[in-house]
Design a protein around this motif. Structure first.
Motif, PDB file in Angstrom:
ATOM      1  N   LEU A 159      -8.927   4.095   2.483  1.00 19.10           N
ATOM      2  CA  LEU A 159      -8.240   3.388   1.405  1.00 19.10           C
ATOM      3  C   LEU A 159      -8.934   3.541   0.058  1.00 19.10           C
ATOM      4  O   LEU A 159     -10.163   3.436  -0.044  1.00 19.10           O
ATOM      5  N   TYR A 160      -8.107   3.761  -0.978  1.00 19.45           N
ATOM      6  CA  TYR A 160      -8.564   3.883  -2.359  1.00 19.45           C
ATOM      7  C   TYR A 160      -7.695   2.995  -3.247  1.00 19.45           C
ATOM      8  O   TYR A 160      -6.609   2.567  -2.855  1.00 19.45           O
ATOM      9  N   THR A 161      -8.161   2.762  -4.455  1.00 19.76           N
ATOM     10  CA  THR A 161      -7.299   2.142  -5.459  1.00 19.76           C
ATOM     11  C   THR A 161      -6.558   3.248  -6.222  1.00 19.76           C
ATOM     12  O   THR A 161      -6.983   4.410  -6.224  1.00 19.76           O
ATOM     13  N   PHE A 180      -2.950   0.072  -4.317  1.00 14.83           N
ATOM     14  CA  PHE A 180      -3.797   0.581  -3.239  1.00 14.83           C
ATOM     15  C   PHE A 180      -3.132   1.769  -2.564  1.00 14.83           C
ATOM     16  O   PHE A 180      -1.908   1.799  -2.397  1.00 14.83           O
ATOM     17  N   VAL A 181      -3.977   2.729  -2.172  1.00 12.14           N
ATOM     18  CA  VAL A 181      -3.468   4.010  -1.669  1.00 12.14           C
ATOM     19  C   VAL A 181      -4.265   4.408  -0.425  1.00 12.14           C
ATOM     20  O   VAL A 181      -5.487   4.563  -0.491  1.00 12.14           O
ATOM     21  N   PHE A 182      -3.568   4.558   0.682  1.00  6.02           N
ATOM     22  CA  PHE A 182      -4.200   5.084   1.891  1.00  6.02           C
ATOM     23  C   PHE A 182      -3.972   6.592   1.900  1.00  6.02           C
ATOM     24  O   PHE A 182      -2.830   7.058   1.932  1.00  6.02           O
ATOM     25  N   VAL A 219       0.842  -1.193   0.000  1.00  2.00           N
ATOM     26  CA  VAL A 219       0.000   0.000   0.000  1.00  2.00           C
ATOM     27  C   VAL A 219       0.882   1.248   0.000  1.00  2.00           C
ATOM     28  O   VAL A 219       1.871   1.326   0.731  1.00  2.00           O
ATOM     29  N   SER A 220       0.520   2.209  -0.832  1.00  4.73           N
ATOM     30  CA  SER A 220       1.144   3.533  -0.790  1.00  4.73           C
ATOM     31  C   SER A 220       0.345   4.411   0.167  1.00  4.73           C
ATOM     32  O   SER A 220      -0.862   4.256   0.308  1.00  4.73           O
ATOM     33  N   CYS A 221       1.043   5.321   0.824  1.00  5.36           N
ATOM     34  CA  CYS A 221       0.355   6.315   1.652  1.00  5.36           C
ATOM     35  C   CYS A 221       0.567   7.689   1.035  1.00  5.36           C
ATOM     36  O   CYS A 221       1.704   8.089   0.762  1.00  5.36           O
TER      37      CYS A 221
END
Length: 203
Positions: free
Chosen positions: A137-139, A94-96, A5-7
């Motif tokens: 969380l997003y894609t 995925f991106v938080f 996951v990227s933040c």
């Protein structure tokens, strides 16, 4: 298997109500920026800061972390602008997307949301009837939609309405974040004073 996951940490706001940059307010001897980066680095293998100030200010506060800095394309035009600006820097699916005014964020939400997102574009918490579009969380494809929509809509609500969203109620969230502290933003001097009193500190 938990996926990477990227933040994206949004730190480019004007902090008008606070009167000073919220990212650099302190709690327990650390800035909000340091606290949140430290927490989310445990769950995200990539940290991207969305900023508007001189990059060196952020580097000075985050010397021990690996992160990318991205200047907003249109400074001080809101969070959707910051989200749109970082798309090409995101490495994971995925991106938080986090905000710098919630130092009590619970980093365990990252994996909790990752297990639930399935084929949705996003997970959006609903607390007291209000959607919470940040600290969730997003894609990466959802971020691409933000980039494509920016200029046509400028609000997070307008962006979310274009996505396939799993809405989670607060009872579900409280299983991970009792008290829902991840969604208590520190936006005003009074809220900051209240936070410090909670931790028995002085300004």
């Amino acid at each position: 298997m938990i996926k990477p996951v990227s933040c994206v940490l949004l730190a480019g706001g004007q902090s008008k109500r606070m009167g000073k940059d919220k990212a650099f307010l302190t709690l327990n001897g650390k800035t909000f920026l340091q606290i949140i980066t430290e927490k989310l680095s445990k769950k995200c293998n990539e940290i991207i800061l969305s900023v508007n100030k001189d990059e060196e200010i952020y580097r000075e506060h985050l010397k021990e972390f690996n992160f990318k800095i991205v200047k907003d394309l249109n400074p001080y035009e809101g969070p959707l602008n910051g989200i749109s600006s970082v798309y090409s820097y995101i490495s994971n699916d995925f991106v938080f997307i986090a905000t710098c005014d919630t130092p009590l964020i619970n980093e365990n939400l990252v994996n909790f949301y990752l297990e639930k997102i399935g084929n949705y574009d996003a997970i959006v918490p609903v607390i007291d009837g209000k959607i919470q579009p940040l600290n969730t969380l997003y894609t990466k494809n959802a971020v691409l939609k933000a980039k494509d929509l920016y200029g046509k809509v400028k609000s997070l609500k307008g962006w979310i309405e274009s996505l396939s969203v799993l809405f989670l109620n607060q009872n579900e969230l409280e299983k991970i974040d009792k008290g829902l502290w991840s969604y208590k933003s520190i936006n005003t001097p009074d809220q900051y004073e209240e936070l410090l009193r909670k931790f028995h500190q002085k300004i």
